[in-house]
Scaffold this active site. Structure first.
Site, PDB file in Angstrom:
ATOM      1  N   ALA A 223       4.159   2.013  -7.867  1.00 40.47           N
ATOM      2  CA  ALA A 223       4.489   1.405  -7.764  1.00 40.47           C
ATOM      3  C   ALA A 223       3.897   0.317  -6.890  1.00 40.47           C
ATOM      4  O   ALA A 223       2.310   0.197  -6.435  1.00 40.47           O
ATOM      5  CB  ALA A 223       5.808   1.553  -6.096  1.00 40.47           C
ATOM      6  N   HIS A 224       4.544  -0.602  -6.438  1.00 38.87           N
ATOM      7  CA  HIS A 224       3.947  -1.892  -5.236  1.00 38.87           C
ATOM      8  C   HIS A 224       2.822  -2.732  -5.729  1.00 38.87           C
ATOM      9  O   HIS A 224       2.235  -3.046  -4.682  1.00 38.87           O
ATOM     10  CB  HIS A 224       3.961  -1.045  -4.026  1.00 38.87           C
TER      11      HIS A 224
ATOM     12  N   TYR B  76       0.088  -1.759  -7.033  1.00 36.19           N
ATOM     13  CA  TYR B  76      -1.368  -0.986  -6.805  1.00 36.19           C
ATOM     14  C   TYR B  76      -2.172  -0.273  -8.553  1.00 36.19           C
ATOM     15  O   TYR B  76      -1.416  -0.917  -9.540  1.00 36.19           O
ATOM     16  CB  TYR B  76      -1.485   0.617  -5.937  1.00 36.19           C
TER      17      TYR B  76
HETATM   18  C1  LIG Z   1       5.123   1.643   8.319  1.00 36.34           C
HETATM   19  C2  LIG Z   1       5.732   2.037   6.181  1.00 36.34           C
HETATM   20  C3  LIG Z   1       4.335   3.259   5.688  1.00 36.34           C
HETATM   21  C4  LIG Z   1       4.930   3.212   4.010  1.00 36.34           C
HETATM   22  N1  LIG Z   1       3.682   4.068   3.693  1.00 36.34           N
HETATM   23  C5  LIG Z   1       4.148   4.143   2.271  1.00 36.34           C
HETATM   24  C6  LIG Z   1       2.420   5.043   1.213  1.00 36.34           C
HETATM   25  O1  LIG Z   1       2.099   4.973   1.503  1.00 36.34           O
HETATM   26  N2  LIG Z   1       3.668   4.801  -0.085  1.00 36.34           N
HETATM   27  C7  LIG Z   1       4.189   4.490  -0.298  1.00 36.34           C
HETATM   28  O2  LIG Z   1       5.414   4.706  -1.542  1.00 36.34           O
HETATM   29  N3  LIG Z   1       5.946   3.693  -0.082  1.00 36.34           N
HETATM   30  C8  LIG Z   1       5.176   3.651   1.441  1.00 36.34           C
HETATM   31  N4  LIG Z   1       6.286   3.058   2.504  1.00 36.34           N
HETATM   32  C9  LIG Z   1       8.051   2.428   1.904  1.00 36.34           C
HETATM   33  C10 LIG Z   1       8.298   3.619   2.057  1.00 36.34           C
HETATM   34  O3  LIG Z   1       8.230   5.220   1.134  1.00 36.34           O
HETATM   35  C11 LIG Z   1       9.617   3.327   1.840  1.00 36.34           C
HETATM   36  O4  LIG Z   1      10.816   3.384   0.171  1.00 36.34           O
HETATM   37  C12 LIG Z   1      10.662   2.121   2.281  1.00 36.34           C
HETATM   38  O5  LIG Z   1      10.262   2.124   4.050  1.00 36.34           O
HETATM   39  C13 LIG Z   1      11.740   2.193   2.665  1.00 36.34           C
HETATM   40  O6  LIG Z   1      12.904   3.400   3.058  1.00 36.34           O
HETATM   41  P1  LIG Z   1      13.726   3.040   4.281  1.00 36.34           P
HETATM   42  O7  LIG Z   1      14.600   1.791   4.302  1.00 36.34           O
HETATM   43  O8  LIG Z   1      14.451   3.797   4.763  1.00 36.34           O
HETATM   44  O9  LIG Z   1      12.117   2.298   5.558  1.00 36.34           O
HETATM   45  C14 LIG Z   1       5.964   2.195   4.129  1.00 36.34           C
HETATM   46  C15 LIG Z   1       7.164   2.253   4.493  1.00 36.34           C
HETATM   47  C16 LIG Z   1       6.321   2.053   5.499  1.00 36.34           C
HETATM   48  C17 LIG Z   1       7.103   1.499   6.990  1.00 36.34           C
END
Ligand SMILES: Cc1cc2nc3c(=O)[nH]c(=O)nc-3n(C[C@H](O)[C@H](O)[C@H](O)COP(=O)(O)O)c2cc1C
Length: 381
Positions: A190-191, A193
């Site tokens: 995702a995202h 990458y």
């Molecule tokens: C500090 C932080 C680091 C994150 N790092 C990743 C990551 O390494 N891999 C990933 O797929 N998403 C990452 N995310 C996204 C989270 O997995 C999640 O999808 C996102 O925070 C939305 O969920 P929430 O509203 O419950 O926070 C990150 C989010 C936060 C806040």
């Protein structure tokens, strides 16, 4: 509130996940030299003790020189799954989580065009990407200006040999995960990458077997999944995270309707994915007109596989909505309505679990939870 649905175990191949609450993957940057420390072990063990049935770890760099660059959290603080120190660190994390009754899988990561050039454990390594393209410039993004390249062309398209080397890096890291005792594998697709840039038409302009139409663009992900499945055998689940939004372009879409989503996800399901983790910012946002189903709901419907939702569970603001006025909310009723309707099977929780490691137990018991605030990002509590 009846939490029964959330407390049901889920059988994923030979693993029984004790309940439906999953810690969503979150990069933290507390692993010097790529190896988790005792603090990292205790951080994950607290979430298992706090009632998470499953933990998807922070993203872990695969065994490939171009996988990792500086994330702003220190040059060398992102974990890996190769080398004796990292494997021993992870073994201790896994054992500690198991002692608390939880399950844990690592999220395998290659940053692709989002790796900052000249940084990471191998600063000289070239950028890995299907067509050398970063993504269209000038789109809606939260990236700081210095993280956006001046030119859309940031490298050379990967050769066949480059592609094979990256796939082998994924397989070696999956093997490391098995040696550390993990309960399955999660792939970060995702995202914006590397894996995502193969899926996305804007960054994959290839006309060989790794590009073309939507189905052809899945081939790179398919090969990774297929070879990881071969490596880990039939007993452990594979999770695949995908997203419409990219860091390069928040408004990007991989699939504009359920038919396109089916074209995108079915080859991945056939290759061996058990759970689709649909990354969105709001779990209650319908994915397509004419239905209330969210993206996880559609992933489940078009593939027949399990799905995990995420985005704004237990918190009043979506990721990237700013750092102010963030508070804890109890929106579990809306989550559970969708879960009980069979829309998805697992519920990912991100920031709420950084705010309070015991969030699952407390929210179910109706107790006060500590709200997330961005200071939580500076320490491992
Ligand atoms: C500090 C932080 C680091 C994150 N790092 C990743 C990551 O390494 N891999 C990933 O797929 N998403 C990452 N995310 C996204 C989270 O997995 C999640 O999808 C996102 O925070 C939305 O969920 P929430 O509203 O419950 O926070 C990150 C989010 C936060 C806040």
């Amino acid at each position: 509130m009846n939490h029964q649905g959330l407390l049901q175990p889920l059988q994923l191949r030979a693993r029984l996940i004790p309940n439906r609450i999953v810690m969503s993957p979150m990069t933290r940057g507390f692993c010097p030299g790529g190896a988790p420390t005792a603090q990292v072990r205790d951080y994950y063990a607290r979430r298992a003790e706090g009632g998470c049935g499953l933990i998807i770890t922070e993203a872990v760099g695969i065994d490939h020189p171009s996988a990792l660059g500086d994330t702003g959290l220190g040059e060398d603080n992102i974990p890996v799954l190769h080398g004796a120190n990292a494997l021993q660190g992870w073994r201790e994390v896994v054992q500690a989580v198991h002692r608390e009754g939880g399950m844990i899988v690592p999220q395998l990561w290659h940053q692709g065009v989002l790796r900052l050039p000249g940084t990471g454990p191998f600063p000289e390594a070239p950028v890995s990407s299907p067509s050398g393209i970063w993504g269209e410039l000038g789109q809606m993004t939260a990236l700081a200006g210095d993280k956006i390249p001046a030119n859309v062309q940031v490298g050379q398209p990967m050769t066949e040999a480059d592609i094979e080397q990256v796939i082998e890096g994924y397989v070696r890291s999956a093997k490391g995960a098995m040696q550390a005792g993990f309960d399955g594998i999660a792939i970060h697709g995702a995202h914006g990458y590397l894996v995502d840039t193969f899926l996305w038409a804007n960054t994959n302009h290839r006309q060989d077997r790794w590009g073309g139409g939507r189905v052809q663009r899945t081939r790179f992900a398919v090969e990774i999944i297929r070879r990881i499945r071969q490596e880990i055998g039939p007993d452990l689940p594979i999770f695949f995270r995908f997203s419409d939004w990219k860091q390069q372009d928040f408004r990007a879409q991989l699939a504009r309707n359920p038919q396109e989503l089916e074209e995108l996800l079915c080859p991945l399901a056939d290759a061996g994915v058990d759970v689709f983790d649909a990354s969105v910012r709001y779990f209650d946002k319908p994915a397509y007109e004419g239905s209330t189903l969210n993206l996880a709901g559609w992933a489940k419907k078009v593939t027949g596989k399990y799905a995990m939702t995420v985005g704004g569970v237990g918190i009043n603001k979506g990721m990237y909505d700013g750092k102010h006025d963030i508070s804890a909310v109890n929106n579990l009723e809306r989550v559970m309505q969708r879960l009980d309707n069979g829309e998805f099977d697992l519920v990912g929780v991100g920031r709420a679990l950084l705010g309070d490691p015991h969030w699952p137990r407390k929210i179910i018991a109706g107790e006060h939870v500590c709200a997330f605030d961005s200071a939580a990002l500076t320490r491992l509590t």
